[in-house]
Write a protein that holds these residues in place. Sequence first.
Motif, PDB file in Angstrom:
ATOM      1  N   VAL A 235       0.841  -1.199   0.000  1.00  0.00           N
ATOM      2  CA  VAL A 235       0.000   0.000   0.000  1.00  0.00           C
ATOM      3  C   VAL A 235       0.877   1.250   0.000  1.00  0.00           C
ATOM      4  CG1 VAL A 235      -1.782   1.287   1.237  1.00  0.00           C
ATOM      5  CG2 VAL A 235      -1.883  -1.213   1.144  1.00  0.00           C
ATOM      6  N   LEU A 236       1.968   1.219   0.750  1.00  0.00           N
ATOM      7  CA  LEU A 236       2.902   2.344   0.739  1.00  0.00           C
ATOM      8  C   LEU A 236       3.474   2.546  -0.665  1.00  0.00           C
ATOM      9  CD1 LEU A 236       4.499   4.533   2.219  1.00  0.00           C
ATOM     10  CD2 LEU A 236       6.198   2.774   2.807  1.00  0.00           C
ATOM     11  N   ALA A 237       3.807   1.465  -1.346  1.00  0.00           N
ATOM     12  CA  ALA A 237       4.341   1.579  -2.702  1.00  0.00           C
ATOM     13  C   ALA A 237       3.313   2.201  -3.635  1.00  0.00           C
ATOM     14  CB  ALA A 237       4.757   0.201  -3.213  1.00  0.00           C
ATOM     15  N   ALA A 238       2.052   1.769  -3.537  1.00  0.00           N
ATOM     16  CA  ALA A 238       1.007   2.347  -4.385  1.00  0.00           C
ATOM     17  C   ALA A 238       0.831   3.833  -4.074  1.00  0.00           C
ATOM     18  CB  ALA A 238      -0.307   1.596  -4.174  1.00  0.00           C
ATOM     19  N   HIS A 239       0.819   4.161  -2.796  1.00  0.00           N
ATOM     20  CA  HIS A 239       0.730   5.575  -2.377  1.00  0.00           C
ATOM     21  C   HIS A 239       1.856   6.391  -3.007  1.00  0.00           C
ATOM     22  CE1 HIS A 239       2.076   8.822   0.327  1.00  0.00           C
ATOM     23  NE2 HIS A 239       0.811   8.972   0.695  1.00  0.00           N
ATOM     24  N   ASP A 240       3.077   5.865  -2.926  1.00  0.00           N
ATOM     25  CA  ASP A 240       4.238   6.604  -3.403  1.00  0.00           C
ATOM     26  C   ASP A 240       4.245   6.744  -4.923  1.00  0.00           C
ATOM     27  OD1 ASP A 240       4.918   6.680  -0.768  1.00  0.00           O
ATOM     28  OD2 ASP A 240       6.757   5.510  -0.952  1.00  0.00           O
TER      29      ASP A 240
END
Length: 293
Positions: A235-240
């Motif tokens: 989810v952090l990767a998608a956010h970034d």
Amino acid sequence: MTPQSPHAEFTEAARACSDVILRRYSTSFALACRLLAPATRPHVAAIYAWARVGDEVVDGAMDDPVAARDLIAEARRRTHRAVERGLDPDPVTHAFADTARRFGIGARLIDPFYDSMEADLEVTEHTEESLRRYIHGSAEVIGEMCLRTFAGGGLGDDDELAAGARALGSAFQKVNFLRDIREDSLELGRNYLPGRDPRALTERDVAELADDVDADLRVARISIDRIPGRDRVAVLAAHDLFAELNDRLRVAGAAGVSAGRVRVPGPVKLAVLGRAASGRGRSIAARGQAVVR
């Protein structure tokens, strides 16, 4: 959660179909999904593919909106039937229904999605209120659905996490509005920017729209650290990735956005994923300012 489906072999084949659709239609999201826990990955792919099919109906059948309305109405009916029965002959619907049954995804989240798909066939100029409803159904509920599958389930009833999931879905959708503005306005005849002319964007328009995305990303970022394990990393990767795209849209300005050429290069995407995987993801610390931490 319901017991394992008695149609296990067909369910595995249906999940494979959903994964193909995910990889075919969204490079960025597919890359982020690779970081999900193996048990979570097929369920997120099933949700994405199910939503993608609905979106494809309304975007690809604009020359026959009556037929598209019939298809969306039938998709709504068959989705509810499949969730109730646990089986559908269409692989994408079946995979989604299996996920929905396992993680308690019901009409509260399913129907707003189809309401938004129907709106795409009827609404060409949104008001602030109609856009709010549209974003909720087309994106926020998808974020909530995905949240329900993380860490084996059980996160969907956490109000803070649910708010973060909705905010992230909203940010993704608003970024897509900016990125796809040329296609939406010129090819599909839709305006997702109330009070603005998508064919005559100004620098102020782009800056304000990018600021709105950053506000959603800030809300989402607060809750991401509370997601357990590998699902948090994904989810952090998608956010970034979407934060990176929003930064590039802001820098491109009105001319670049209107030309429809703003993308995140492949090597940059891989670098963003690498930072997220190593725990050095980005957070939106201030308006328009992304920092590595």
